[in-house]
Design an enzyme around this catalytic site. Structure first.
Site, PDB file in Angstrom:
ATOM      1  CD  GLU A  78      -2.977  -1.131   2.260  1.00 59.17           C
ATOM      2  OE1 GLU A  78      -2.909  -0.260   3.147  1.00 59.17           O
ATOM      3  OE2 GLU A  78      -3.880  -1.980   2.215  1.00 59.17           O
TER       4      GLU A  78
ATOM      5  CD  GLU B 164      -3.124  -6.137   4.139  1.00 54.44           C
ATOM      6  OE1 GLU B 164      -1.962  -5.884   3.748  1.00 54.44           O
ATOM      7  OE2 GLU B 164      -3.785  -5.383   4.865  1.00 54.44           O
TER       8      GLU B 164
HETATM    9  C1  GAL Z   1      -4.107  -2.729   5.438  1.00 56.54           C
HETATM   10  C2  GAL Z   1      -2.623  -2.618   5.715  1.00 56.54           C
HETATM   11  C3  GAL Z   1      -2.235  -3.445   6.912  1.00 56.54           C
HETATM   12  C4  GAL Z   1      -3.192  -3.194   8.040  1.00 56.54           C
HETATM   13  C5  GAL Z   1      -4.578  -3.534   7.594  1.00 56.54           C
HETATM   14  C6  GAL Z   1      -5.626  -3.394   8.673  1.00 56.54           C
HETATM   15  O1  GAL Z   1      -4.570  -1.723   4.649  1.00 56.54           O
HETATM   16  O2  GAL Z   1      -1.886  -3.045   4.614  1.00 56.54           O
HETATM   17  O3  GAL Z   1      -0.929  -3.131   7.300  1.00 56.54           O
HETATM   18  O4  GAL Z   1      -3.080  -1.867   8.387  1.00 56.54           O
HETATM   19  O5  GAL Z   1      -4.912  -2.649   6.553  1.00 56.54           O
HETATM   20  O6  GAL Z   1      -6.890  -3.615   8.144  1.00 56.54           O
END
Ligand code: GAL
Length: 818
Positions: free
Chosen positions: A426, A502
């Protein structure tokens, strides 16, 4: 220095002997370090007196001992990645533990094997952060990024016949991380003594470019520093049998290249993690100068539009989880026992892949993934040139990015588990054409260092990544959340497939259930807990079932990495604006490593070897069990997470009807839900039906009676007597029949005797401010986990546990020699 070859793996010293003596020794500097957090003038100097400093062993995390304090990481910020526009007060983002500031480490070491003609390498597998390294009073080097592996040649600084002094200064800035980074020498430090004519550090690079059922071509490139040399390589199978041999006499530049054939190779995969070993011997002027042993796997990987991801020619989708590097109560200090336990738990869940979010993994974790069978997505950065936090990697990016990537790839590319690199997570550089160029620049470095694996970036700015070409540049477009954009991204990007780099970010607290049961984003409650009905998520994220739909219905989605496999310190969303709350709620398993209900939801789908049948919530809602009003007669939905398609539910013997999975909503497709059950104490039973419609399995849950005694269950009852092995003992408060009492939390006290020590305790409660290292803690949901560490002597270890009104708990463990 006494080196016994057999004990190499577990102990601190490793030597390889040639006929006329050792050619290489690796000495892990673990004991008797001196440590101080005070500003110390001249602490790098040999004559400095460190007698008053604390004695510690390394790996060491100076911040994990607390105390938790909301002032440590209090910030007034708008977290842009979370879509916030207005700054609010945030606490607990980095765990509210004292990692900020400076620290000194000093260690004396001897080099009995050092003499003229030898070379000495000082290797760090990570140092948090900005290490400045001195040997015998002279600065030998610095590094910025706390997650990098790095080494210095200290040949000209060391002395033989007397003690040498290593001093390391570390400094952590505030606002430098989005999670708990840990502090100090949290990974291994070693000294390698070898000949001047030797194989370079991380100089062995093994790939398997051709693999058929009959034979595999094993390509070994070996970088050396030696003139007039030749290299002999033996390959052994996992039983130690020699299966291939080659001698290379021609060197190009400083690199030997060998192609060895292994007949009828046994392929590495998560299901069959077969490892071979290559032993390379370097000879110069006909004398053995060096010997390096490298374990490797034989496997192929490919990523194509028509077949998706293939391992050994078979299409499969990643059943992966993201993991931060902290190990809960151990902090960032790496522990192989803790990592192994995590992987065992994940294996049973059916997980087959890990993403080291958002930085370089420990080498221990990669070794274990090779051995135990997990594919690995090795990540590097959470920031490039544009900041997320003021003092994050953006400070170093331009100067250090290349060397950090080079060290990541060179140190780890031998691991068969690694099937993909990640250049970032991100990164705000997704905005604008500049970012796409940057992505290409970084990706090219990965390709140069390892042409065999593709590169991804976890993208959250998917619209921008489409607009500015960022996503098109990458080998693998990774999408973080943004399920609604999957279809469009798939069509827009040229690769022909997508990775859920993710997913989910569903939040829950183990054993906590909230009523009424509703699906909600950013839900908060007064107790700062989230509901384990698994229907709560973040404004940017979604529920597990939503990902499952994509994974199941879209052949071009090549898998997912769930945020996260285990809870971690810091980032207490949705309570980052509330205190106390200092660790995450995202984990499938809690901070103590105890499975939450969600574990069984993933297991029901991912573990195809053994069935899953799990009931929630607990059944202790009577007024007499609780301080609050009882739920007698109130609607108390029952969910069942199961690999079976249908089941019948009974409350106190009365049928609540049969439920069958169906496609009305994503939840109906993956969970069995009885939404109008009214609570009455007693029993809940579920009978699951097989494909033939006949009962195939059943589960019973009862209302527990009064707390009566303690149940102690060790993950391993025999641990190795080398001073750092750990047994994890789950302790539950149970009634007289052994049923968990889920709402009867109370403080317990622990005492360890014999050949082990109490190391830490954790209850998985994100709001707990009790320190991990004191031998007392309150249970959470009736449970907690105690960590008992072996001493260096084999023998019995006794753990005793006390709790008011409970029969004493006792468990015998053993510390054994290898
Ligand atoms: C994502 C990020 C992670 C964590 C997660 C929590 O956007 O890459 O590091 O912050 O959100 O939902």
């Amino acid at each position: 220095m006494k080196c016994i070859r057999i004990l190499l793996l577990a102990l601190n010293c490793m030597a390889v002997f040639a006929g006329n003596g050792q050619v290489r020794t690796v000495d892990v500097l673990s004991e008797d370090w001196k440590f101080s957090r005070l500003k110390q003038e001249g602490a790098f100097d040999i004559s400095f007196n460190d007698q008053s400093w604390q004695t510690v062993s390394v790996p060491h995390d100076w911040a994990i001992y607390g105390p938790f304090d909301k002032e440590i990481d209090k910030q007034v910020v708008a977290i842009e990645q979370n879509g916030e526009k207005i700054p609010t007060e945030k606490t607990g983002r980095t765990g509210s533990l004292p990692y900020i500031g400076e620290g000194w480490y000093r260690k004396e070491f001897e080099l009995p094997y050092f003499k003229a003609g030898k070379k000495v390498i000082l290797l760090f597998e990570g140092a948090m952060s900005e290490p400045q390294v001195y040997v015998n009073g002279k600065k030998v080097g610095t590094w910025n990024y706390g997650y990098s592996y790095f080494y210095f040649d200290i040949t000209n600084q060391v002395m033989t016949g007397r003690k040498n002094l290593l001093a390391v200064h570390l400094a952590n800035k505030g606002a430098s991380s989005r999670w708990y980074p840990g502090a100090g020498l949290y990974r291994k430090v070693s000294v390698i003594v070898k000949n001047k004519e030797s194989i370079d550090q991380w100089g062995t690079y093994i790939t398997t470019p051709v693999v058929t059922a009959d034979e595999a071509k094993v390509k070994i490139k070996t970088r050396v520093s030696a003139a007039n040399s030749f290299l002999v390589t033996d390959i052994m199978d996992d039983s130690g049998k020699l299966v291939s041999k080659d001698t290379a006499r021609k060197i190009f530049g400083n690199e030997f290249e060998q192609d060895l054939a292994v007949l009828r190779p046994r392929l590495w995969s998560p299901e069959t993690p077969v490892l071979y070993k290559a032993v390379s011997r370097l000879y110069a002027d006909n004398e053995l100068k060096d010997e390096v042993s490298t374990s490797f796997g034989i496997r192929t990987i490919s990523y194509t539009a028509d077949k998706g991801f293939q391992l050994n020619g078979m299409t499969r989708k990643f059943k992966g989880v993201c993991l931060h590097h902290d190990l809960g109560p151990l902090g960032a200090a790496v522990s192989k026992a803790a990592l192994r336990r995590q992987l065992r738990i994940l294996k049973d869940m059916g997980c087959d892949a890990i993403r080291s979010s958002h930085n370089m993994p420990s080498l221990e974790q990669l070794e274990l993934c090779d051995e135990m069978g997990f594919m690995f997505l090795a990540e590097s950065f959470d920031e490039w040139a544009r900041p997320k936090v003021k003092n994050g990697y953006n400070l170093y990016f331009e100067k250090d990015m290349e060397k950090d990537v080079v060290n990541l790839v060179q140190a780890t590319r031998k691991h068969p588990s690694i099937v993909m690199w990640s250049a970032g997570n991100e990164v705000p550089d997704q905005w604008g054409f500049e970012g796409a160029k940057r992505a290409k620049r970084i990706q090219d470095i990965f390709h140069r260092e390892d042409p065999t694996r593709p590169v991804t970036v976890g993208m959250d700015q998917v619209q921008n990544a489409m607009k500015y070409g960022f996503g098109a540049v990458l080998d693998i477009p990774g999408l973080n959340y943004r399920l609604k954009l999957y279809e469009e991204a798939y069509k827009t990007f040229p690769q022909g497939f997508l990775l859920g780099s993710e997913t989910a970010s569903t939040v829950s607290s183990r054993g906590v259930y909230k009523f009424p049961v509703i699906k909600a984003a950013q839900q908060q409650y007064d107790d700062h807990q989230s509901s384990s009905y698994d229907l709560e998520y973040c404004s940017w994220s979604n529920l597990p079932d939503d990902d499952f739909v994509m994974q199941d219905d879209k052949p071009w989605v090549i898998g997912e990495f769930v945020w996260t496999g285990f809870d971690y310190l810091g980032e207490p969303t949705p309570y980052d604006n509330k205190w106390p709350s200092r660790s995450s709620y995202f984990g499938i398993n809690d901070l103590a490593g105890i499975p939450k209900d969600r574990y069984y939801l993933y297991r029901s789908r991912w573990n195809t070897q053994s069935p899953t049948l799990h009931i929630l919530p607990h059944w202790n809602w009577s007024a007499k069990n609780r301080s609050e009003k009882g739920r007698e007669g109130e609607v108390t939905p029952v969910f069942v997470y199961t690999s079976y398609d249908s089941a019948e539910l009974f409350v106190n013997g009365k049928s609540m009807g049969v439920q069958k999975k169906h496609h009305a909503t994503p939840q109906n497709r993956y969970r069995l839900m009885w939404t109008d059950v009214k609570y009455e104490p007693g029993s809940v039973k579920v009978i699951a039906f097989g494909k033939d419609g006949k009962p195939a399995a059943e589960q019973l849950m009862v209302t527990a009676g009064k707390p009566h005694h303690l149940k102690l269950e060790a993950d391993r009852s025999a641990i190795v007597a080398y001073g750092r092995d750990i047994s994890f003992i789950t302790i539950s408060i149970v009634d007289k029949d052994g049923n968990l009492c889920p709402v009867s939390d109370q403080s317990l006290q622990f005492n360890v005797k014999g050949n082990g020590t109490f190391k830490a305790v954790c209850n998985g409660d994100a709001t707990s401010l009790e320190p991990f290292h004191l031998p007392t803690m309150k249970t959470f949901g009736g449970k907690l986990v105690v960590l008992v560490q072996s001493s260096k002597k084999a023998g019995a270890i006794e753990l005793n546990v006390n709790g008011r009104g409970l029969k004493k708990g006792h468990l015998s463990l053993k510390a054994v020699n290898l």
